[in-house]
Design an enzyme around this catalytic site. Structure first.
Site, PDB file in Angstrom:
ATOM      1  N   ASP A   1       0.642  10.616 -13.637  1.00 47.46           N
ATOM      2  CA  ASP A   1      -0.251   9.661 -14.108  1.00 47.46           C
ATOM      3  C   ASP A   1      -1.382   9.536 -12.886  1.00 47.46           C
ATOM      4  OD1 ASP A   1       1.182   8.733 -16.203  1.00 47.46           O
ATOM      5  OD2 ASP A   1       2.135   7.240 -15.187  1.00 47.46           O
TER       6      ASP A   1
ATOM      7  N   GLU B   1      -7.053  -0.583 -12.278  1.00 47.82           N
ATOM      8  CA  GLU B   1      -7.018  -1.850 -11.590  1.00 47.82           C
ATOM      9  C   GLU B   1      -8.081  -1.848 -10.456  1.00 47.82           C
ATOM     10  OE1 GLU B   1      -3.463  -1.003 -10.878  1.00 47.82           O
ATOM     11  OE2 GLU B   1      -4.552   0.484  -9.095  1.00 47.82           O
TER      12      GLU B   1
ATOM     13  N   ASP C   1      -2.109 -11.521   0.593  1.00 49.04           N
ATOM     14  CA  ASP C   1      -2.423 -10.261   1.583  1.00 49.04           C
ATOM     15  C   ASP C   1      -3.309  -9.671   0.763  1.00 49.04           C
ATOM     16  OD1 ASP C   1      -0.571 -10.637   3.340  1.00 49.04           O
ATOM     17  OD2 ASP C   1       1.032  -9.158   2.444  1.00 49.04           O
TER      18      ASP C   1
ATOM     19  N   THR D   1       1.068  -2.138 -16.198  1.00 48.71           N
ATOM     20  CA  THR D   1       2.176  -1.589 -16.087  1.00 48.71           C
ATOM     21  C   THR D   1       2.273  -1.010 -14.563  1.00 48.71           C
ATOM     22  OG1 THR D   1       1.477   0.757 -16.936  1.00 48.71           O
ATOM     23  CG2 THR D   1       2.636  -0.879 -18.345  1.00 48.71           C
ATOM     24  N   GLY D   2       1.322  -0.992 -13.761  1.00 48.86           N
ATOM     25  CA  GLY D   2       1.253  -0.486 -12.519  1.00 48.86           C
ATOM     26  C   GLY D   2       1.380  -1.706 -11.271  1.00 48.86           C
TER      27      GLY D   2
ATOM     28  N   SER E   1      -0.060  -4.465 -10.559  1.00 50.35           N
ATOM     29  CA  SER E   1       0.045  -5.604 -11.014  1.00 50.35           C
ATOM     30  C   SER E   1       1.351  -5.863 -11.508  1.00 50.35           C
ATOM     31  CB  SER E   1      -0.993  -5.913 -12.041  1.00 50.35           C
ATOM     32  OG  SER E   1      -0.745  -7.155 -12.498  1.00 50.35           O
TER      33      SER E   1
ATOM     34  N   SER F   1       4.400  -4.620 -10.242  1.00 51.61           N
ATOM     35  CA  SER F   1       5.143  -4.780  -9.320  1.00 51.61           C
ATOM     36  C   SER F   1       4.862  -6.060  -8.490  1.00 51.61           C
ATOM     37  CB  SER F   1       4.929  -3.369  -8.343  1.00 51.61           C
ATOM     38  OG  SER F   1       3.750  -3.825  -7.666  1.00 51.61           O
TER      39      SER F   1
END
Length: 291
Positions: free
Chosen positions: A73, A147, A176, A187-188, A190, A192
């Protein structure tokens, strides 16, 4: 038909699949080009490259019918940057791990190329986020598929991110960092950090704080017609901003505005592909994890 191959730091264990791909393209009489990065990689692997040309001034991305992204990816995200406004359709051949974006398994290369030649595919348009800054950043490649992130850089202290939607004050995030993700990027990083999943066709961004000080601060979904702007405070003189996998340091004086790009990434999807199938498979939905 003109096709260009793009890949970064290809691994030796995928050498047989790369050789197979190049051979299949040649057997179909496809005029094959390599990007500079792909050329460097296959030279390191000593691939017998048969007939190919390096993409350059004479034949650029605009003259290509398709781009084949060979890798994971991360490689596909880089391919989107290489394509840019040309919007050349991208085929993601997965030699990585996740395969959310690069959905063609390396074992299915032959079928994928045949379907491409026969026109048995659909094009899926994915929205991009673009950054406007008061000084040049990212060498003018100020857009991304997944993102945009603002993050603390060299201190353990949190930063304060005053955030505005279309000029109206939204919130001051003590955290942070802060992520603004497209539907593709939901799905990345964000995800997590507790952000929601958004289907690719949704016309939204999701704003997700990274380790916020206040536990009642939650991600928020906003229309992608919005212009999102920021003012940054912190003890550090420098902060880190990222577009997908590319990062650069800035200071608090730099003005940042984020919005949807006026062009998109076009991903090739073959018959049988289903986004929800991919979600279930990659996120292990429906599996009993107690076993």
């Amino acid at each position: 038909m003109n096709i260009v191959l793009h890949g970064i730091n290809l691994q030796k264990e995928f050498l047989p699949y790369i050789e197979q791909l190049i051979g299949i393209l040649s057997s179909h009489g496809i005029r094959t080009f390599f990007t500079e990065n792909f050329t460097k990689s296959i030279k390191k692997l000593q691939v017998p490259a048969r007939s190919f040309e390096i993409l350059g001034p004479e034949m650029g991305m605009g003259e290509m019918d398709f781009v084949l992204s060979v890798g994971g990816d991360g490689t596909l995200l880089d391919t989107v940057i290489q394509v840019g406004r040309q919007q050349t359709p991208i085929v993601g051949i997965n030699t990585g791990r996740m395969g959310f974006l690069a959905t063609v398994a390396k074992e299915n290369i032959q079928n994928a190329i045949r379907n491409l030649v026969e026109g048995e595919f659909a094009l899926e348009s994915r929205s991009l986020v673009t950054l406007e800054a008061s000084r040049p950043v990212f060498n003018g490649m100020n857009f991304g598929l997944n993102e945009f992130t603002i993050h603390k850089r060299d201190t353990s202290s949190m930063i304060i991110l005053h955030t505005y939607i279309d000029g109206q004050y939204l919130n001051s995030y003590w955290a942070d960092g802060l992520i603004v993700a497209t539907p593709t990027g939901s799905t990345g990083y964000s995800l997590s950090c507790g952000g929601p999943l958004i289907t690719p066709g949704a016309r939204n961004f999701v704003i997700t704080p990274v380790s916020p000080h206040n536990l009642n601060v939650r991600p928020i979904v906003v229309p992608d017609e919005s212009v999102i702007s920021f003012k940054i405070e912190g003890r550090s003189e420098k902060f880190l901003i990222s577009l997908d996998s590319r990062s650069t340091a800035i200071d608090a004086s730099v003005e940042l505005k984020l919005k949807k790009a006026d062009f998109s990434a076009r991903l090739v999807k073959f018959l049988g592909y289903n986004y929800f199938d991919t979600l279930r498979q990659k996120l292990n939905w429906g599996f009993d994890m107690r076993n």
